[in-house]
Design an enzyme around this catalytic site. Structure first.
Site, PDB file in Angstrom:
ATOM      1  N   HIS A   1      20.781  52.077  56.453  1.00 20.29           N
ATOM      2  CA  HIS A   1      20.372  52.190  57.856  1.00 20.29           C
ATOM      3  C   HIS A   1      20.346  53.652  58.297  1.00 20.29           C
ATOM      4  CE1 HIS A   1      19.700  51.317  61.983  1.00 20.29           C
ATOM      5  NE2 HIS A   1      20.937  51.149  62.385  1.00 20.29           N
TER       6      HIS A   1
ATOM      7  N   CYS B   1      29.224  45.586  58.181  1.00 26.70           N
ATOM      8  CA  CYS B   1      28.552  46.732  58.805  1.00 26.70           C
ATOM      9  C   CYS B   1      27.494  47.326  57.891  1.00 26.70           C
ATOM     10  CB  CYS B   1      29.564  47.837  59.107  1.00 26.70           C
ATOM     11  SG  CYS B   1      31.000  47.315  60.054  1.00 26.70           S
ATOM     12  N   SER B   2      26.403  47.792  58.483  1.00 25.15           N
ATOM     13  CA  SER B   2      25.417  48.545  57.716  1.00 25.15           C
ATOM     14  C   SER B   2      26.017  49.915  57.413  1.00 25.15           C
ATOM     15  CB  SER B   2      24.119  48.673  58.511  1.00 25.15           C
ATOM     16  OG  SER B   2      24.366  49.263  59.768  1.00 25.15           O
TER      17      SER B   2
ATOM     18  N   CYS C   1      18.753  53.512  67.646  1.00 24.84           N
ATOM     19  CA  CYS C   1      18.401  52.924  66.358  1.00 24.84           C
ATOM     20  C   CYS C   1      17.028  52.258  66.398  1.00 24.84           C
ATOM     21  CB  CYS C   1      19.456  51.917  65.932  1.00 24.84           C
ATOM     22  SG  CYS C   1      21.075  52.687  65.810  1.00 24.84           S
TER      23      CYS C   1
END
Lengths: 131, 385, 348
Positions: B333, B206-207, B83
């Site tokens: 994301h 959470c994304s 990420c």
């Protein structure tokens, strides 16, 4: 589909918890390494990890990867073994709500997953509450 | 070393972009950046992407994106660090310009995540962890961060409400960002009461799964002074660091050591300290991640990320506004794009182009991007030139 | 004289009660409990199979034997529920206990008799002087068809025995075997559940073979039932071993220590072997133990053990069989049990 080799080569760790202890600084590495990340020495002696320890932190997986969907919810934790080595594994044989940080556990031999109905069975270690 | 400026940034509306392919997403953001910079050529490009192979079957993104951007035969390099791919791609572009090897460099980041189902996406993301000693046991990324959250809560007394406040604040910010994926506002109760993913993290901690890309154009500051029509933004600090791939091998699972060290290097390079930063975009892949990140970056004392998030210090108008874009939580994301999008947000803030979410008198901003459970992290400091 | 140098058992933590199964099929729980003399049965967790339970039982046996696993020359795993149709269980167990590669492995199958079959062969190889130690294991995760009488009893457990000539905890004084072709219970290839011949499984099958083996064993050894401190018979339910013991002249107090079925169910290949572990856990030096297994198809293996002085030194070296039974269990409802046992048709 991957061959069985990838599973097979980890057997000494998954089945027997074989680790390496640095002859320089005494750090224990699991899985074994070729060079000590603490002191840089490249000589090790074989050691076997302790099979008892304590839960350091944990979670309950409720949205699981495809291979583990049938088993959710299931608990996973970081366990500090009595020899100080940290491992991560599932925590089974108890209800998720019974798990507490600091809980003493014992390591047992379990089925971790299978490569589909027709594939090989992947065994390994899981933690269970210490008797 | 040559001083480097950001002269163009390109974002796009992020979300579940069913009608857009991997290449289309990237090229759209790259063209926006080229237009924003007003340049008529680029000399080299970087593509940050975590795992297009698992998400779409496509690798070899350097060539693909150069081809569809119509810039062949320039060098095009893909960068992967889970990420943190986007942020580290930006650093590679920075190094290329700073070294004098190239003049005008495009750095893009991209991820097309919705071409696989939820299980497929969970698997693709899990490849950032240790395949043999973490993933083998059935852990997921929410699970790994959940273990960090539990440890942080038990060690420092961080509360469920403090986790929720991060999500509420980031959605407030994201509601003001037209490019954000989820612009709805949240309440602390809604976050805590949403479906549990990995205890203690709920789905709203959470994304999301996002399709999207972001791009930036960088060049020597001297060149920028000649060709740029926008307020100049200079890159003054860059730092990158690594940590153990497996969370359980860390001495302290609540501490993002790689982020701390990357930040130390960036602060040193820029000659500044945390209190000199006006705003920051940090890697809030989960609510707990933002709490840990602001501690590692020096915006909160160790263990105090929770209270600092709860008392409004990180909101727009607060002491240190964090994730004015909405962060990964609200903006989305698309993993490889996130690090570049952080650069876009800070650049726009420093130029004063952020509209409703503009931080007043923003002169110096920081970005922090991380891969895995912070096994890799990269920090950049941008300043009004 | 050759005998057992180390032993160990393993039982899963999950249970399901007769009432819970009977409720689903509209059956009368009290009459099943009475008829089978059975209250509940063990259920393997989804991550347990014959191999995992064999490994845990073997580790307990190694602790009691106090030997280096490398010295074990053979591993025989007896089971009717080996995880693979083709691929040995024994090699996985051997690898997990650290006994590879100088070892002989074979998987045995003989309905519920496969465990004592492994013990019989392991003992014989040691007696023949082919190897210093040999490990015989009986383990099963048996399945009865939903709604079938077998569903109330088919359970999971394992027992492991290391045979050797030195430092025995129980010497094997006599063995014998008694077999005929009797089709009382079977499972064809690719079939998920076994079939059985109803009441034919009783007199011409279980009782004939257990009695045949037991009578011959008493005769060749020149012993009488009253010479034994304990007697262990195969336990497909609570009733059969009780009945056969009485018929042979054994008293209830000789049988009850090794009678685990009422609270554990029928662990198939693990059945009489686990009963033996429970007896060894409490046995005293000099005592005689009588054991007869039974496997459909059909046959019985008989053993007479004499407990040695070393027994008291090893009993506490590993978890006892009753520790596995007395520990807090997790009771399952039928739905969870069906999920655990793969009885629910899933999306493909």
């Amino acid at each position: 589909m991957s061959t069985s080799a990838r599973y097979w080569r980890e057997i000494p760790q998954r089945y027997r918890y074989e680790a390496s202890k640095c002859k320089g600084c005494g750090a224990v590495w699991f899985p074994p390494r070729l060079i000590c990340a603490e002191c840089g020495k490249r000589e090790f002696e074989d050691v076997t990890l302790s099979n008892t320890g304590k839960v350091q932190t944990f979670t309950v997986i409720r949205v699981a990867p495809n291979e583990f969907c049938d088993e959710s919810p299931y608990a996973i934790g970081v366990v500090e073994l009595d020899d100080g080595v940290m491992i991560q594994c599932q925590i089974v044989d108890c209800l998720p709500e019974e798990i507490k940080t600091g809980m003493p556990v014992k390591i047992e031999f379990r089925k971790v997953k299978q490569e589909g109905q027709a594939g090989i069975i992947n065994y390994g270690y899981k933690a269970v509450p210490a008797a | 070393m040559v001083d480097v400026a950001v002269i163009g940034v390109g974002m796009m509306k992020w979300g579940e972009l069913w009608d857009k392919s991997l290449r289309a997403v990237f090229v759209e953001a790259a063209l926006n950046a080229i237009d924003d910079a007003g340049v008529d050529r680029i000399d080299s490009m970087y593509v940050g992407c975590m795992t297009s192979g698992l998400f779409t079957g496509q690798e070899h993104l350097g060539a693909l994106m150069a081809d569809y951007l119509g810039v062949c035969p320039i060098p095009a390099t893909r960068v992967e660090s889970a990420c943190a791919s986007g942020g580290i791609a930006f650093r590679q572009g920075l190094i290329e310009v700073a070294s004098g090897m190239s003049e005008i460099v495009l750095v893009g980041g991209v991820e097309k995540m919705t071409d696989v189902d939820g299980g497929g996406a969970t698997y693709a993301l899990s490849t950032a962890a240790d395949q043999e000693y973490e993933d083998y046991n059935g852990v997921t990324f929410p699970g790994l961060y959940a273990m960090m959250a539990r440890a942080h809560m038990e060690k420092y007394g961080t509360t469920r409400k403090q986790l929720s406040e991060v999500a509420v604040k980031n959605h407030d910010n994201g509601s003001k960002n037209p490019n954000a994926q989820f612009r709805m506002k949240l309440t602390v109760d809604k976050v805590a009461g949403s479906v549990m993913v990995a205890d203690p993290l709920t789905i709203l901690d959470c994304s999301p799964i996002t399709d999207g890309a972001a791009a930036a154009i960088i060049c020597p500051l001297e060149t920028a002074k000649k060709i740029s029509k926008k307020p100049l933004v200079r890159v003054t600090g860059s730092g990158q660091a690594t940590d153990t791939i497996a969370l359980h091998q860390r001495k302290d699972v609540t501490w993002l050591a790689a982020a701390e060290i990357a930040a130390e290097k960036a602060y040193k390079m820029a000659g500044v300290k945390p209190s000199d930063i006006d705003l920051a975009e940090v890697h809030d892949c989960f609510t707990i991640a933002e709490i840990c990140a602001i501690e590692a970056l020096g915006f909160a004392e160790k263990g105090k990320g929770g209270p600092v998030s709860e008392n409004g210090e990180t909101a727009i108008g607060g002491r240190i506004p964090i994730n004015t874009s909405g962060g990964l939580k609200s903006k989305g994301h698309p993993v490889g794009a996130t690090g570049v999008a952080q650069i876009c947000e800070i650049t726009e803030q420093l130029r004063g182009e952020s509209g409703e979410r503009q931080v007043k008198d923003a002169k110096r901003g920081l970005t922090q991007n991380m891969g895995g459970t912070c096994a890799s992290s990269v920090v950049h400091i941008l300043e009004v030139a | 004289m050759a005998g057992i140098v180390g032993y160990g058992a393993y039982a899963p933590k999950y249970r399901i009660k007769v009432e819970e199964i009977a409720k689903v099929w509209g059956a009368d729980a009290p009459s099943y409990k009475r008829g089978l003399m059975l209250r509940e049965k063990s259920v393997p967790a989804p991550d347990q199979d014959v191999i995992t339970m064999s490994v845990e039982a073997s580790r307990n046996a190694i602790k009691r034997a106090g030997i280096d696993a490398k010295k074990i020359g053979a591993i025989y795993v007896g089971s009717e529920s080996h995880p693979y149709a083709v691929k040995p269980s024994g090699t996985v167990v051997a690898e997990a206990i650290g006994a590879t590669p100088d070892i002989h492995c074979a998987d045995f199958e003989f309905a519920c008799k496969a465990g004592t079959e492994g013990m019989f062969v392991a003992l014989s190889l040691v007696e023949a002087g082919k190897m210093e130690y040999a490990l015989g294991i009986g383990a099963d995760t048996s399945q009865g068809a939903p709604g079938d009488a077998l569903e109330y009893s088919a359970s999971a457990g394992a027992a492991a025995f290391i045979f050797g000539k030195n430092d025995t905890v129980a010497e094997v004084e006599h063995t014998n075997a008694y077999m005929t072709d009797t089709p009382d219970f079977w499972r064809r290839e690719y079939m998920h559940y076994p079939r059985h011949a109803g009441r034919f499984t009783g007199m011409p099958a279980y009782f004939k073979h257990v009695t045949g083996a037991a009578t011959a064993l008493l005769e060749i050894s020149g012993t009488k039932p009253e010479d034994f401190a304990y007697a262990v018979f195969h336990q497909p339910n609570g009733k059969f071993p009780t009945t056969v013991g009485k018929k042979l002249g054994f008293k209830p107090e000789q049988i009850e220590t090794g009678l685990l079925c009422p609270r554990l169910g029928n662990t198939y290949s693990g059945s009489s072997p686990m009963g033996l572990t429970a007896v060894l856990d409490v046995a005293k030096p000099g005592q005689l133990i009588f054991m007869v297994s039974y496997g459909s198809g059909a046959g019985s293996d008989g053993f007479i053990y004499r407990v040695t002085d070393r027994i008291s030194k090893v009993q506490d070296l590993a978890l006892k069989t009753t520790d596995y039974l007395d520990r807090e269990t997790i009771q399952l409802d039928y739905g969870t049990y069906a999920k655990f046992r793969g009885k629910i048709r899933m999306s493909e």
